[in-house]
Design a protein around this motif. Structure first.
Motif, PDB file in Angstrom:
ATOM      1  N   PHE A 169      10.821 -22.875  -4.293  1.00 55.58           N
ATOM      2  CA  PHE A 169       9.661 -22.727  -5.829  1.00 55.58           C
ATOM      3  C   PHE A 169      10.263 -24.280  -6.655  1.00 55.58           C
ATOM      4  O   PHE A 169      10.818 -24.028  -7.460  1.00 55.58           O
ATOM      5  CB  PHE A 169       9.455 -21.938  -5.883  1.00 55.58           C
ATOM      6  N   ASN A 170      11.104 -25.748  -6.182  1.00 56.47           N
ATOM      7  CA  ASN A 170      11.788 -26.291  -7.131  1.00 56.47           C
ATOM      8  C   ASN A 170      11.210 -26.682  -8.690  1.00 56.47           C
ATOM      9  O   ASN A 170      12.105 -26.903  -8.930  1.00 56.47           O
ATOM     10  CB  ASN A 170      12.881 -27.055  -6.321  1.00 56.47           C
ATOM     11  N   LEU A 171       9.830 -26.659  -8.441  1.00 54.52           N
ATOM     12  CA  LEU A 171       9.321 -27.097  -9.217  1.00 54.52           C
ATOM     13  C   LEU A 171       9.502 -26.524 -11.133  1.00 54.52           C
ATOM     14  O   LEU A 171       9.198 -26.875 -11.440  1.00 54.52           O
ATOM     15  CB  LEU A 171       7.876 -27.303  -8.998  1.00 54.52           C
ATOM     16  N   ARG A 172       9.702 -25.624 -10.006  1.00 54.43           N
ATOM     17  CA  ARG A 172       9.760 -24.352 -12.062  1.00 54.43           C
ATOM     18  C   ARG A 172      11.151 -25.299 -12.399  1.00 54.43           C
ATOM     19  O   ARG A 172      11.709 -24.912 -13.313  1.00 54.43           O
ATOM     20  CB  ARG A 172      10.757 -22.626 -11.236  1.00 54.43           C
ATOM     21  N   TYR A 173      12.365 -26.246 -11.756  1.00 57.49           N
ATOM     22  CA  TYR A 173      13.087 -26.365 -12.180  1.00 57.49           C
ATOM     23  C   TYR A 173      13.448 -27.962 -12.599  1.00 57.49           C
ATOM     24  O   TYR A 173      13.921 -28.439 -12.986  1.00 57.49           O
ATOM     25  CB  TYR A 173      14.719 -26.748 -11.338  1.00 57.49           C
ATOM     26  N   TYR A 174      12.794 -28.461 -12.814  1.00 56.76           N
ATOM     27  CA  TYR A 174      12.052 -29.356 -14.477  1.00 56.76           C
ATOM     28  C   TYR A 174      12.725 -28.692 -15.316  1.00 56.76           C
ATOM     29  O   TYR A 174      12.026 -27.606 -15.639  1.00 56.76           O
ATOM     30  CB  TYR A 174      10.999 -29.689 -13.973  1.00 56.76           C
ATOM     31  N   PRO A 175      13.630 -29.490 -15.861  1.00 57.09           N
ATOM     32  CA  PRO A 175      14.106 -29.038 -17.694  1.00 57.09           C
ATOM     33  C   PRO A 175      12.878 -28.706 -18.138  1.00 57.09           C
ATOM     34  O   PRO A 175      12.614 -27.217 -18.492  1.00 57.09           O
ATOM     35  CB  PRO A 175      14.660 -29.814 -18.051  1.00 57.09           C
ATOM     36  N   LEU A 176      11.764 -29.581 -18.685  1.00 57.48           N
ATOM     37  CA  LEU A 176      10.499 -28.800 -19.433  1.00 57.48           C
ATOM     38  C   LEU A 176       9.508 -27.870 -19.076  1.00 57.48           C
ATOM     39  O   LEU A 176       9.376 -27.533 -19.895  1.00 57.48           O
ATOM     40  CB  LEU A 176       9.817 -30.083 -19.912  1.00 57.48           C
ATOM     41  N   VAL A 177       9.415 -27.537 -17.800  1.00 60.50           N
ATOM     42  CA  VAL A 177       9.147 -26.102 -17.604  1.00 60.50           C
ATOM     43  C   VAL A 177       9.662 -25.260 -17.560  1.00 60.50           C
ATOM     44  O   VAL A 177       8.755 -24.382 -18.345  1.00 60.50           O
ATOM     45  CB  VAL A 177       8.874 -26.258 -15.523  1.00 60.50           C
ATOM     46  N   ARG A 178      10.988 -25.008 -17.737  1.00 63.69           N
ATOM     47  CA  ARG A 178      11.798 -24.578 -18.308  1.00 63.69           C
ATOM     48  C   ARG A 178      11.276 -24.229 -19.978  1.00 63.69           C
ATOM     49  O   ARG A 178      11.617 -22.727 -20.997  1.00 63.69           O
ATOM     50  CB  ARG A 178      13.408 -24.040 -17.708  1.00 63.69           C
ATOM     51  N   GLN A 179      11.850 -24.972 -20.495  1.00 61.75           N
ATOM     52  CA  GLN A 179      11.461 -24.900 -21.568  1.00 61.75           C
ATOM     53  C   GLN A 179       9.564 -24.832 -22.266  1.00 61.75           C
ATOM     54  O   GLN A 179      10.211 -23.685 -23.388  1.00 61.75           O
ATOM     55  CB  GLN A 179      11.196 -26.999 -22.334  1.00 61.75           C
ATOM     56  N   MET A 180       8.963 -24.869 -21.603  1.00 66.54           N
ATOM     57  CA  MET A 180       7.815 -23.987 -21.962  1.00 66.54           C
ATOM     58  C   MET A 180       7.908 -22.655 -21.364  1.00 66.54           C
ATOM     59  O   MET A 180       7.584 -21.504 -22.272  1.00 66.54           O
ATOM     60  CB  MET A 180       6.713 -25.102 -21.270  1.00 66.54           C
ATOM     61  N   LYS A 181       8.606 -22.292 -20.530  1.00 71.24           N
ATOM     62  CA  LYS A 181       9.410 -20.954 -20.663  1.00 71.24           C
ATOM     63  C   LYS A 181       9.357 -19.889 -21.701  1.00 71.24           C
ATOM     64  O   LYS A 181       9.168 -19.237 -22.152  1.00 71.24           O
ATOM     65  CB  LYS A 181       9.234 -19.957 -19.897  1.00 71.24           C
ATOM     66  N   MET A 182      10.536 -20.502 -21.858  1.00 75.32           N
ATOM     67  CA  MET A 182      10.996 -19.972 -22.865  1.00 75.32           C
ATOM     68  C   MET A 182      10.090 -20.882 -24.430  1.00 75.32           C
ATOM     69  O   MET A 182      10.905 -19.302 -25.580  1.00 75.32           O
ATOM     70  CB  MET A 182      12.532 -20.825 -23.677  1.00 75.32           C
ATOM     71  N   MET A 183       9.635 -21.737 -24.788  1.00 81.04           N
ATOM     72  CA  MET A 183       8.962 -21.387 -25.720  1.00 81.04           C
ATOM     73  C   MET A 183       7.661 -20.643 -25.702  1.00 81.04           C
ATOM     74  O   MET A 183       8.212 -19.647 -26.843  1.00 81.04           O
ATOM     75  CB  MET A 183       7.945 -22.886 -25.116  1.00 81.04           C
ATOM     76  N   ARG A 184       6.979 -19.721 -24.429  1.00 79.72           N
ATOM     77  CA  ARG A 184       6.124 -18.602 -25.224  1.00 79.72           C
ATOM     78  C   ARG A 184       6.821 -17.093 -24.950  1.00 79.72           C
ATOM     79  O   ARG A 184       6.427 -16.595 -25.562  1.00 79.72           O
ATOM     80  CB  ARG A 184       5.770 -18.758 -23.123  1.00 79.72           C
ATOM     81  N   GLU A 185       8.043 -17.171 -24.057  1.00 80.10           N
ATOM     82  CA  GLU A 185       9.114 -15.833 -23.749  1.00 80.10           C
ATOM     83  C   GLU A 185       9.580 -15.889 -25.885  1.00 80.10           C
ATOM     84  O   GLU A 185       9.898 -14.799 -26.584  1.00 80.10           O
ATOM     85  CB  GLU A 185      10.331 -16.177 -23.282  1.00 80.10           C
ATOM     86  N   LYS A 186       9.538 -17.208 -27.436  1.00 81.84           N
ATOM     87  CA  LYS A 186       9.560 -17.182 -27.873  1.00 81.84           C
ATOM     88  C   LYS A 186       9.141 -16.886 -29.265  1.00 81.84           C
ATOM     89  O   LYS A 186       9.212 -17.160 -30.150  1.00 81.84           O
ATOM     90  CB  LYS A 186      10.734 -17.681 -28.740  1.00 81.84           C
ATOM     91  N   GLY A 187       7.893 -16.587 -28.208  1.00 81.41           N
ATOM     92  CA  GLY A 187       5.897 -16.236 -29.406  1.00 81.41           C
ATOM     93  C   GLY A 187       5.923 -18.431 -29.973  1.00 81.41           C
ATOM     94  O   GLY A 187       4.587 -17.957 -30.558  1.00 81.41           O
ATOM     95  N   GLU A 188       6.320 -18.943 -29.305  1.00 81.79           N
ATOM     96  CA  GLU A 188       5.845 -20.116 -30.110  1.00 81.79           C
ATOM     97  C   GLU A 188       4.338 -21.012 -29.590  1.00 81.79           C
ATOM     98  O   GLU A 188       3.463 -21.980 -30.422  1.00 81.79           O
ATOM     99  CB  GLU A 188       6.798 -21.623 -30.075  1.00 81.79           C
ATOM    100  N   LEU A 189       4.063 -19.754 -28.410  1.00 82.74           N
ATOM    101  CA  LEU A 189       2.341 -20.313 -27.953  1.00 82.74           C
ATOM    102  C   LEU A 189       1.264 -19.201 -28.715  1.00 82.74           C
ATOM    103  O   LEU A 189       0.085 -19.425 -28.357  1.00 82.74           O
ATOM    104  CB  LEU A 189       2.652 -20.619 -26.509  1.00 82.74           C
ATOM    105  N   GLY A 190       2.223 -18.183 -29.077  1.00 84.75           N
ATOM    106  CA  GLY A 190       1.171 -16.916 -29.457  1.00 84.75           C
ATOM    107  C   GLY A 190       0.802 -16.509 -28.042  1.00 84.75           C
ATOM    108  O   GLY A 190       1.495 -16.297 -27.025  1.00 84.75           O
ATOM    109  N   ASP A 191      -0.414 -15.868 -28.656  1.00 85.09           N
ATOM    110  CA  ASP A 191      -1.343 -15.176 -26.916  1.00 85.09           C
ATOM    111  C   ASP A 191      -1.546 -16.040 -26.560  1.00 85.09           C
ATOM    112  O   ASP A 191      -2.410 -17.145 -26.546  1.00 85.09           O
ATOM    113  CB  ASP A 191      -2.504 -14.353 -27.543  1.00 85.09           C
ATOM    114  N   ILE A 192      -1.588 -16.611 -24.922  1.00 86.79           N
ATOM    115  CA  ILE A 192      -2.060 -17.411 -24.094  1.00 86.79           C
ATOM    116  C   ILE A 192      -3.873 -17.028 -23.829  1.00 86.79           C
ATOM    117  O   ILE A 192      -4.207 -15.608 -23.331  1.00 86.79           O
ATOM    118  CB  ILE A 192      -1.575 -16.948 -23.006  1.00 86.79           C
ATOM    119  N   TYR A 193      -4.058 -17.672 -24.109  1.00 86.35           N
ATOM    120  CA  TYR A 193      -6.046 -17.424 -24.041  1.00 86.35           C
ATOM    121  C   TYR A 193      -6.233 -18.517 -22.636  1.00 86.35           C
ATOM    122  O   TYR A 193      -7.294 -17.597 -22.930  1.00 86.35           O
ATOM    123  CB  TYR A 193      -6.373 -18.413 -25.321  1.00 86.35           C
ATOM    124  N   SER A 194      -5.996 -19.632 -22.465  1.00 92.35           N
ATOM    125  CA  SER A 194      -6.640 -20.178 -21.357  1.00 92.35           C
ATOM    126  C   SER A 194      -5.126 -20.600 -20.364  1.00 92.35           C
ATOM    127  O   SER A 194      -4.479 -21.235 -21.354  1.00 92.35           O
ATOM    128  CB  SER A 194      -7.625 -20.587 -21.017  1.00 92.35           C
TER     129      SER A 194
END
Length: 381
Positions: free
Chosen positions: A122-147
């Protein structure tokens, strides 16, 4: 430095992509190449500069081969991954992991029993900005996910004369667009959001009910055209296009569209994740930027730059900002993490890379989506 010796099985589109990525890692040496017959293996090995063309049994018997990459059609993934594990080899397998859940479950159990490194591409996980989105979510920068809104669009099966082994269920399985590219999209959504898909409602469409199967070989993505007499009519019963409604374990919703008949879309995965604080949107055809949406302020773009992303993302970035990285880099970055485990000769307790268990998870979701399409009902995952 002693190099890890690797054997690759399969030389279609994705096998050479694995080889190219592996050759960019300093501690890896691809020494063996396997194909369906030794003549083809010999020709492909000479073309790719690999010293040992071989059969699959010969590959497994090579004591210095530590890891095997399975890059063959879907129906071979289970048997070849199982044989490689039983031969004591670490395994990197293309997705899907197997053709059905029973096979996938057996592979997960066998991998756990052997303790060997196991990964799914599942190599598409490895675009750097995909992991950036994951880290932003883990650090609370998105808040609760609505959709979540996602799509994966291609056009390589746009014409009725477009044909490939993936159109044949005995080789590819009963689902095509969802199993082939939808699995990448669903894996990426759960990886980034941390949510689990708990229920699905699917609507499939086969645009070309009959296709023209070439009687001569045509390579995937080659664009080559044959004459009318070079085709045979074949009925098609797997989906060209699919829409799926999703329910997540946080009680909120999402939807995805997957198509292999969207003219002009060569390989576009898009995802938009809306949270209680921000919205993030990312497009694989412009992978070096994230759109960040705000309700009460200006929207912004985050560019792929090691000085701008979270510290946990920097290991996936090779070049400075402004020096774009793309599809070929994703496999390199995935393999870099996998081969840290291979070098240690054991599976990590909490691997960063996608494992056989992740392969099982995506196969489970795809099977439930297929079940929903057939029953025209919501189906629990």
């Amino acid at each position: 430095m002693s190099k890890i010796k690797v054997g690759v099985v399969g030389t279609g589109f994705i096998g050479p992509a694995h080889i190219e990525a592996l050759r960019r890692l300093p501690n890896i040496e691809v020494v063996a190449l396997c194909e369906v017959n030794i003549e083809l293996a010999t020709a492909k090995a000479a073309q790719l500069g690999i010293e040992r063309p071989c059969t699959f049994d010969e590959l497994l018997a090579m004591p210095d081969i530590q890891c095997v990459h399975i890059c063959t059609p879907n129906f071979l993934h289970y048997s070849q991954s199982k044989a490689a594990l039983l031969a004591g080899k670490h395994v990197v397998c293309e997705k899907p992991l197997a053709k059905d859940l029973h096979e996938a479950e057996e592979l997960v159990a066998l991998a756990a029993k052997t303790g060997l490194v196991n990964a799914v591409h599942f190599n598409l996980r490895y675009y750097p900005l995909v992991r950036q989105m994951k880290m932003m979510r883990e650090k609370g920068e998105l808040g609760d996910i609505y959709s979540v809104i996602g799509s994966y669009l291609q056009d390589w099966l746009f014409y009725a004369t477009d044909y490939n082994w993936r159109l044949e269920p005995d080789k590819s399985g009963d689902s095509r667009a969802i199993a082939d590219i939808g699995s990448h999209l669903m894996d990426l959504i759960e990886y980034v959001t941390g949510l689990k898909t708990v229920e699905v409602m699917a609507d499939f469409n086969t645009v070309h009910k009959n296709r023209k199967k070439p009687l001569k070989p045509v390579e995937t993505y080659s664009g080559k055209m044959l004459q009318p007499e070079d085709y045979a009519d074949v009925p098609i019963n797997t989906e060209d296009h699919a829409n799926v409604l999703l329910r997540f374990d946080n009680g909120n919703r999402g939807s995805i569209t997957v198509s292999q008949v969207s003219a002009g879309r060569k390989n576009q995965l898009k995802v938009e994740i809306s949270g209680s604080v921000k919205t993030l949107a990312w497009n694989s055809e412009a992978p070096n930027e994230i759109w960040i949406g705000s309700r009460d302020g200006a929207n912004s773009l985050l560019m792929r730059d090691p000085s701008l992303v979270h510290e946990e993302v920097r290991s996936l970035i090779t070049y400075p900002g402004g020096h774009n990285e793309g599809f070929g880099d994703t496999s390199k970055q995935l393999f870099k993490e996998v081969y840290e485990a291979v070098a240690a000769n054991k599976m990590p307790e909490n691997p960063k890379f996608p494992t056989f268990a992740d392969g099982y998870r995506e196969l489970l979701i795809c099977e439930r989506i297929l079940e929903s399409s057939r029953s025209d009902k919501w189906v629990k995952v």
